[in-house]
Design a protein around this motif. Structure first.
Motif, mmCIF file in Angstrom:
data_model
loop_
_atom_site.group_PDB
_atom_site.id
_atom_site.type_symbol
_atom_site.label_atom_id
_atom_site.label_comp_id
_atom_site.label_asym_id
_atom_site.label_seq_id
_atom_site.Cartn_x
_atom_site.Cartn_y
_atom_site.Cartn_z
ATOM 1 N N GLU A 1 0.833 -1.196 0.000
ATOM 2 C CA GLU A 1 0.000 0.000 0.000
ATOM 3 C C GLU A 1 0.871 1.250 0.000
ATOM 4 N N LYS A 2 0.659 2.092 -1.004
ATOM 5 C CA LYS A 2 1.354 3.382 -1.105
ATOM 6 C C LYS A 2 0.355 4.417 -1.563
ATOM 7 N N ASN A 3 0.466 5.612 -1.004
ATOM 8 C CA ASN A 3 -0.408 6.702 -1.411
ATOM 9 C C ASN A 3 0.321 8.025 -1.198
ATOM 10 N N GLU A 4 1.347 8.245 -1.980
ATOM 11 C CA GLU A 4 2.150 9.447 -1.858
ATOM 12 C C GLU A 4 1.964 10.318 -3.097
ATOM 13 N N VAL A 5 1.335 11.455 -2.910
ATOM 14 C CA VAL A 5 1.172 12.441 -3.973
ATOM 15 C C VAL A 5 1.581 13.779 -3.374
ATOM 16 N N ASN A 6 2.656 14.350 -3.900
ATOM 17 C CA ASN A 6 3.184 15.592 -3.350
ATOM 18 C C ASN A 6 3.250 16.671 -4.425
ATOM 19 N N VAL B 1 4.707 14.910 -7.766
ATOM 20 C CA VAL B 1 5.491 13.688 -7.650
ATOM 21 C C VAL B 1 4.599 12.660 -6.975
ATOM 22 N N TYR B 2 4.523 11.449 -7.543
ATOM 23 C CA TYR B 2 3.592 10.470 -7.000
ATOM 24 C C TYR B 2 4.173 9.062 -7.001
ATOM 25 N N ASP B 3 3.692 8.280 -6.054
ATOM 26 C CA ASP B 3 4.022 6.863 -5.931
ATOM 27 C C ASP B 3 2.838 6.217 -5.224
ATOM 28 N N ILE C 1 2.024 2.772 -9.465
ATOM 29 C CA ILE C 1 2.202 3.841 -10.447
ATOM 30 C C ILE C 1 3.046 4.926 -9.782
ATOM 31 N N SER C 2 4.107 5.359 -10.472
ATOM 32 C CA SER C 2 4.929 6.434 -9.911
ATOM 33 C C SER C 2 5.413 7.330 -11.039
ATOM 34 N N TYR D 1 -3.625 14.261 -15.258
ATOM 35 C CA TYR D 1 -2.759 13.465 -16.133
ATOM 36 C C TYR D 1 -2.445 12.113 -15.498
ATOM 37 N N ILE D 2 -2.210 12.097 -14.190
ATOM 38 C CA ILE D 2 -1.955 10.829 -13.493
ATOM 39 C C ILE D 2 -3.170 9.925 -13.649
ATOM 40 N N GLU D 3 -4.345 10.483 -13.441
ATOM 41 C CA GLU D 3 -5.580 9.704 -13.563
ATOM 42 C C GLU D 3 -5.742 9.147 -14.979
ATOM 43 N N THR D 4 -5.465 9.977 -15.983
ATOM 44 C CA THR D 4 -5.597 9.542 -17.380
ATOM 45 C C THR D 4 -4.561 8.485 -17.728
ATOM 46 N N LEU D 5 -3.307 8.727 -17.358
ATOM 47 C CA LEU D 5 -2.258 7.746 -17.643
ATOM 48 C C LEU D 5 -2.558 6.406 -16.984
#
Length: 131
Positions: free
Chosen positions: A24-29, A58-60, A71-72, A106-110
């Motif tokens: 579990e990861k939820n890093e969006v900065n 920046v996301y992971d 996804i990162s 863009y993250i959501e679309t990718l």
């Protein structure tokens, strides 16, 4: 706050992994830094109408229910904040949300497109800001 987009959104990195073990990861900065803008003629723009800033997300994350894909990456865009000349650190939460939302989309679309191809089932993300 009003702003002008100076560059399109740039996907600096995007990485997809199918995980062997659930994680579990939820890093969006979101980060904002002041930059110097130069015209096509190479002359530096003094930014009299407002400063220029690079907005980065920046996301992971492990966006699926079973936490088996990761996804990162990093998305960026340069904007001019009209009437603002600070360093970017004192902007309010609404401005951060306004500036970062297109990059998050863009993250959501990718993620949707890649998971459609890789898993034959798209994953819909709906990030909500927590700042």
């Amino acid at each position: 706050m009003e702003f002008n987009k100076q560059t399109p959104i740039i996907v600096r990195a995007f990485h997809y992994d199918l995980l062997d073990e659930p994680e579990e990861k939820n890093e969006v900065n979101v980060a904002i830094r002041q930059v110097v803008a130069t015209g096509e003629d190479g002359v530096e723009d003094a930014g009299e109408a407002g400063g220029y800033y690079e907005v980065a997300v920046v996301y992971d994350v492990t966006p699926d229910e079973d936490n088996v894909i990761e996804i990162s990456g990093v998305n960026t865009q340069v904007v001019q904040l009209l009437g603002y000349h600070g360093d970017g650190q004192d902007l309010d939460q609404e401005t951060y949300r306004l500036l970062s939302r297109p990059l998050v989309e863009y993250i959501e679309t990718l993620t949707y497109e890649v998971s459609q191809v890789a898993l034959d089932e798209p994953i819909n993300l709906d990030f909500e800001p927590n700042f």
